[in-house]
Design a protein around this motif. Structure first.
Motif, PDB file in Angstrom:
ATOM      1  N   LYS A  24      96.928  56.388 -14.869  1.00 41.74           N
ATOM      2  CA  LYS A  24      96.186  57.559 -14.407  1.00 41.74           C
ATOM      3  C   LYS A  24      94.689  57.401 -14.667  1.00 41.74           C
ATOM      4  CE  LYS A  24     100.029  60.629 -14.941  1.00 41.74           C
ATOM      5  NZ  LYS A  24     100.843  61.312 -15.857  1.00 41.74           N
ATOM      6  N   GLY A  25      94.298  56.229 -15.152  1.00 42.94           N
ATOM      7  CA  GLY A  25      92.913  55.992 -15.497  1.00 42.94           C
ATOM      8  C   GLY A  25      92.007  55.796 -14.298  1.00 42.94           C
ATOM      9  N   LYS A  26      90.721  55.652 -14.577  1.00 42.76           N
ATOM     10  CA  LYS A  26      89.701  55.516 -13.539  1.00 42.76           C
ATOM     11  C   LYS A  26      89.964  54.315 -12.643  1.00 42.76           C
ATOM     12  CE  LYS A  26      84.691  55.050 -12.904  1.00 42.76           C
ATOM     13  NZ  LYS A  26      84.861  54.447 -11.627  1.00 42.76           N
ATOM     14  N   ALA A  27      90.368  53.186 -13.210  1.00 37.40           N
ATOM     15  CA  ALA A  27      90.594  51.989 -12.399  1.00 37.40           C
ATOM     16  C   ALA A  27      91.673  52.235 -11.350  1.00 37.40           C
ATOM     17  CB  ALA A  27      90.969  50.808 -13.289  1.00 37.40           C
ATOM     18  N   MET A  28      92.759  52.887 -11.735  1.00 34.65           N
ATOM     19  CA  MET A  28      93.832  53.169 -10.785  1.00 34.65           C
ATOM     20  C   MET A  28      93.380  54.205  -9.749  1.00 34.65           C
ATOM     21  SD  MET A  28      96.464  51.270 -10.908  1.00 34.65           S
ATOM     22  CE  MET A  28      97.648  52.167  -9.922  1.00 34.65           C
ATOM     23  N   ARG A  29      92.622  55.188 -10.178  1.00 36.89           N
ATOM     24  CA  ARG A  29      92.116  56.183  -9.220  1.00 36.89           C
ATOM     25  C   ARG A  29      91.205  55.510  -8.191  1.00 36.89           C
ATOM     26  NH1 ARG A  29      91.402  59.219 -13.886  1.00 36.89           N
ATOM     27  NH2 ARG A  29      89.148  58.949 -13.777  1.00 36.89           N
ATOM     28  N   ASP A  30      90.329  54.632  -8.670  1.00 39.53           N
ATOM     29  CA  ASP A  30      89.428  53.916  -7.767  1.00 39.53           C
ATOM     30  C   ASP A  30      90.214  53.022  -6.809  1.00 39.53           C
ATOM     31  OD1 ASP A  30      87.310  55.138  -9.033  1.00 39.53           O
ATOM     32  OD2 ASP A  30      86.710  53.358 -10.167  1.00 39.53           O
ATOM     33  N   LEU A  31      91.237  52.354  -7.323  1.00 41.91           N
ATOM     34  CA  LEU A  31      92.054  51.487  -6.484  1.00 41.91           C
ATOM     35  C   LEU A  31      92.759  52.298  -5.408  1.00 41.91           C
ATOM     36  CD1 LEU A  31      93.374  48.826  -5.721  1.00 41.91           C
ATOM     37  CD2 LEU A  31      95.024  49.188  -7.540  1.00 41.91           C
ATOM     38  N   LYS A  32      93.301  53.424  -5.772  1.00 42.06           N
ATOM     39  CA  LYS A  32      94.031  54.259  -4.813  1.00 42.06           C
ATOM     40  C   LYS A  32      93.108  54.758  -3.696  1.00 42.06           C
ATOM     41  CE  LYS A  32      97.816  55.336  -7.837  1.00 42.06           C
ATOM     42  NZ  LYS A  32      98.504  56.279  -8.694  1.00 42.06           N
ATOM     43  N   LYS A  33      91.811  54.872  -3.976  1.00 41.65           N
ATOM     44  CA  LYS A  33      90.862  55.267  -2.940  1.00 41.65           C
ATOM     45  C   LYS A  33      90.670  54.159  -1.901  1.00 41.65           C
ATOM     46  CE  LYS A  33      88.154  58.313  -5.906  1.00 41.65           C
ATOM     47  NZ  LYS A  33      86.890  58.449  -6.644  1.00 41.65           N
ATOM     48  N   ARG A  34      90.957  52.919  -2.280  1.00 41.31           N
ATOM     49  CA  ARG A  34      90.795  51.782  -1.377  1.00 41.31           C
ATOM     50  C   ARG A  34      92.033  51.532  -0.521  1.00 41.31           C
ATOM     51  NH1 ARG A  34      90.147  47.531  -5.329  1.00 41.31           N
ATOM     52  NH2 ARG A  34      90.548  46.147  -3.590  1.00 41.31           N
ATOM     53  N   ILE A  35      93.093  52.282  -0.731  1.00 48.26           N
ATOM     54  CA  ILE A  35      94.333  52.078   0.023  1.00 48.26           C
ATOM     55  C   ILE A  35      94.086  52.329   1.503  1.00 48.26           C
ATOM     56  CG2 ILE A  35      96.654  52.987   0.470  1.00 48.26           C
ATOM     57  CD1 ILE A  35      96.889  53.579  -2.508  1.00 48.26           C
ATOM     58  N   ARG A  36      94.622  51.425   2.313  1.00 47.75           N
ATOM     59  CA  ARG A  36      94.579  51.570   3.768  1.00 47.75           C
ATOM     60  C   ARG A  36      96.022  51.708   4.249  1.00 47.75           C
ATOM     61  NH1 ARG A  36      89.566  51.102   2.620  1.00 47.75           N
ATOM     62  NH2 ARG A  36      88.078  50.332   4.108  1.00 47.75           N
ATOM     63  N   GLN A  37      96.232  52.450   5.298  1.00 52.25           N
ATOM     64  CA  GLN A  37      97.594  52.629   5.839  1.00 52.25           C
ATOM     65  C   GLN A  37      97.908  51.588   6.878  1.00 52.25           C
ATOM     66  OE1 GLN A  37      99.457  54.601   4.109  1.00 52.25           O
ATOM     67  NE2 GLN A  37      97.684  55.345   3.011  1.00 52.25           N
TER      68      GLN A  37
END
Length: 129
Positions: free
Chosen positions: A116-129
């Motif tokens: 749930k940390g910042k790195a995972m939040r930032d990564l999830k923002k880069r997700i493409r469908q």
């Protein structure tokens, strides 16, 4: 598919060193261009990199998009399916640390231990469908 075993099914797609290292670089280190992948410490050959990127796109772990800054350059982004590999990659790193004391993860890997940390939040923002 040779077997219905979940481990075998996974290895059919990700069972080579290079696919996992590409996903590591994309997910944990933010690498997303062909040239950046070539700079990895493991020194992947151009033809192998091109092949593995194609497989990872075909299997929907990543998507390939034209760079907004340079129309002749492609960028790769993780999909939700690709991001779901993070816990497995972290487990591989933890197992290696335990059993191969000379292997040390880069500091960037530690940032992902908290899902749930910042790195995972930032990564999830880069997700493409």
């Amino acid at each position: 598919m040779r077997s219905a075993c979940p481990i075998s099914c996974t290895l059919d797609v990700l069972g080579d060193k290079w696919s996992l290292l590409i996903m590591r670089d994309l997910l944990l280190f933010g690498t997303n261009s062909f040239g950046e992948f070539l700079l990895s410490d493991e020194k992947i050959a151009r033809n192998i990199l091109a092949d593995r990127l194609e497989v990872l796109v075909k299997e929907a772990f990543i998507v390939k998009e034209v760079s907004p800054d340079n129309k002749s350059k492609f960028l790769y982004y993780p999909t939700k399916k690709g991001v779901d590999l993070v816990p497995m990659l972290l487990q591989l790193a933890a197992w290696s640390q335990k059993h191969n004391p000379s292997c040390k993860p880069k500091k960037e890997v530690a940032a992902y231990t908290d899902s749930k940390g910042k790195a995972m939040r930032d990564l999830k923002k880069r997700i493409r469908q």
